[in-house]
Scaffold this active site. Structure first.
Site, mmCIF file in Angstrom:
data_model
loop_
_atom_site.group_PDB
_atom_site.id
_atom_site.type_symbol
_atom_site.label_atom_id
_atom_site.label_comp_id
_atom_site.label_asym_id
_atom_site.label_seq_id
_atom_site.Cartn_x
_atom_site.Cartn_y
_atom_site.Cartn_z
ATOM 1 N N TYR A 38 0.852 -1.187 0.000
ATOM 2 C CA TYR A 38 0.000 0.000 0.000
ATOM 3 C C TYR A 38 0.891 1.242 0.000
ATOM 4 O O TYR A 38 1.631 1.498 0.953
ATOM 5 C CB TYR A 38 -0.899 0.037 1.239
ATOM 6 C CG TYR A 38 -1.952 -1.044 1.325
ATOM 7 C CD1 TYR A 38 -2.178 -1.927 0.282
ATOM 8 C CD2 TYR A 38 -2.727 -1.188 2.475
ATOM 9 C CE1 TYR A 38 -3.145 -2.921 0.385
ATOM 10 C CE2 TYR A 38 -3.701 -2.169 2.575
ATOM 11 C CZ TYR A 38 -3.900 -3.037 1.530
ATOM 12 O OH TYR A 38 -4.856 -4.019 1.637
ATOM 13 N N GLY A 98 -17.895 1.432 -0.551
ATOM 14 C CA GLY A 98 -18.718 2.638 -0.510
ATOM 15 C C GLY A 98 -20.104 2.473 -1.082
ATOM 16 O O GLY A 98 -21.005 3.263 -0.770
#
Length: 345
Positions: free
Chosen positions: A72, A224
């Protein structure tokens, strides 16, 4: 204060009670964790200062399981997490992942899980995090070129050496989990699980419970979608990978899926909840061994997510929530074809 139709109890204040801790294999962690990926890349602009505040607020709320990975931000996310928990290390359950070979800007070029690489990756993550041990060290994807027994053996050696407290697998098939567990006990399985991604329920959850393995669902809010806030891909910035890497968010598929988000919003509203809270509460009700890790860069959204741990829903309410998003009618795969090829199925 009012009474909540979902709980039958007095509404909690805006700043919720601490998230209760529960066993996570050999670990102890809050029943809800925090996915830190978006704090460094993939979901638009990043703000390290706000991310640090979010992580520290998470610890205040009892959201102690902090999930990161060596790739990441090409290591930047581990460094961020390490800085954020400095001085509070004993409060955090640090979960990081390894295995993806990612030399450039894409999502990766392959998987390495041989014993030598396991040891090398662990040392690199310890250095970036600035800690003397990792609580949960997880293989991001199963390697087609290395027997999982070799990987599990190397991870077991790291446990014995005190460099990690436990290890996990991610997106592993039931047979693979059993093979690894026979060599060294698996502490946790991290995999996608939400209202619109439910394949794990067919067999994998049962195997994990048989073996005493915790389940750590990533993307529990459907990246989301299940919050009801997403209406169009135009809401995403150019750097947001939902624009190009996830078929469910392609315009035609998103249009087909939006009625589910609308129905979930309606069902949640009837319970006095926001749709994201309903989605997380549904997942928490799947068992005390389930530790969702919704990601956010915002302290306000963190608190909203954490409050879902305290909701108590009836079987009928849970059925209504699940029926709003029938997983077998979701349009589009959860990953693109290249990423799907790395899943162990």
């Amino acid at each position: 204060m009012t009474r909540s139709p979902a709980t039958g109890t007095t509404d909690r204040p805006a700043n919720p009670a601490r998230v209760p801790a529960a066993p996570l294999g050999p670990l102890g962690a809050g029943r809800q964790g925090l996915g830190c990926l978006g704090m460094s890349e993939f979901y638009g602009p990043v703000d390290p200062a706000e991310a640090t505040r979010t992580i520290r607020e998470a610890l205040d709320l009892g959201v102690t399981l902090l999930d990161t990975a060596d790739v990441y931000g090409h290591g930047a996310n581990e460094e961020l997490v390490g800085r954020a928990v400095a001085g509070r290390r004993d409060e955090a359950v640090i979960s990081t992942k390894f295995g993806v070979v990612r030399p450039g800007p894409g999502v990766g070029t392959g998987i390495r899980a041989d014993a030598a690489y396991v040891a090398q990756a662990c040392e690199a993550s310890l250095r970036r995090l600035g800690v003397d041990h990792i609580d949960l060290f997880t293989l991001t994807r199963i390697s087609a070129g290395t027997p999982v027994e070799e990987t599990a053996g190397a991870l077991g050696e790291l446990v014995a050496a005190g460099k990690i407290r436990g290890y996990g697998l991610s997106e592993a098939a039931p047979a693979t989990i059993r093979r690894a567990h026979a060599v060294a006990p698996v502490a946790a399985l991290q995999t996608e699980w939400s209202l619109w991604s439910r394949d794990i329920e067919r067999e994998t959850v049962g195997v994990c419970r048989e073996l005493g393995i915790a389940v750590v669902p990533y993307a529990p809010l459907g990246r989301g979608f299940l919050t009801g806030r997403i209406r169009s891909v135009e809401q995403f910035g150019e750097a947001d990978f939902r624009r190009f890497g996830l078929p469910r968010f392609e315009p035609d598929n998103l249009a087909a899926n939006l009625p589910m988000a609308e129905r979930l919003t309606e069902v949640a509203a009837a319970l006095g909840l926001r749709p994201g809270a309903a989605a997380l509460a549904w997942l928490h009700h799947q068992g005390d061994d389930v530790f969702p890790i919704p990601g956010t860069k915002s302290p306000a959204k963190l608190a909203e997510n954490a409050a879902a741990v305290h909701l108590s829903l009836t079987p009928r309410q849970l059925d209504e929530i699940a029926a709003a998003v029938p997983a077998d009618r979701v349009s589009g795969e959860r990953w693109n074809s290249e990423s799907m090829s790395y899943l162990d199925r």
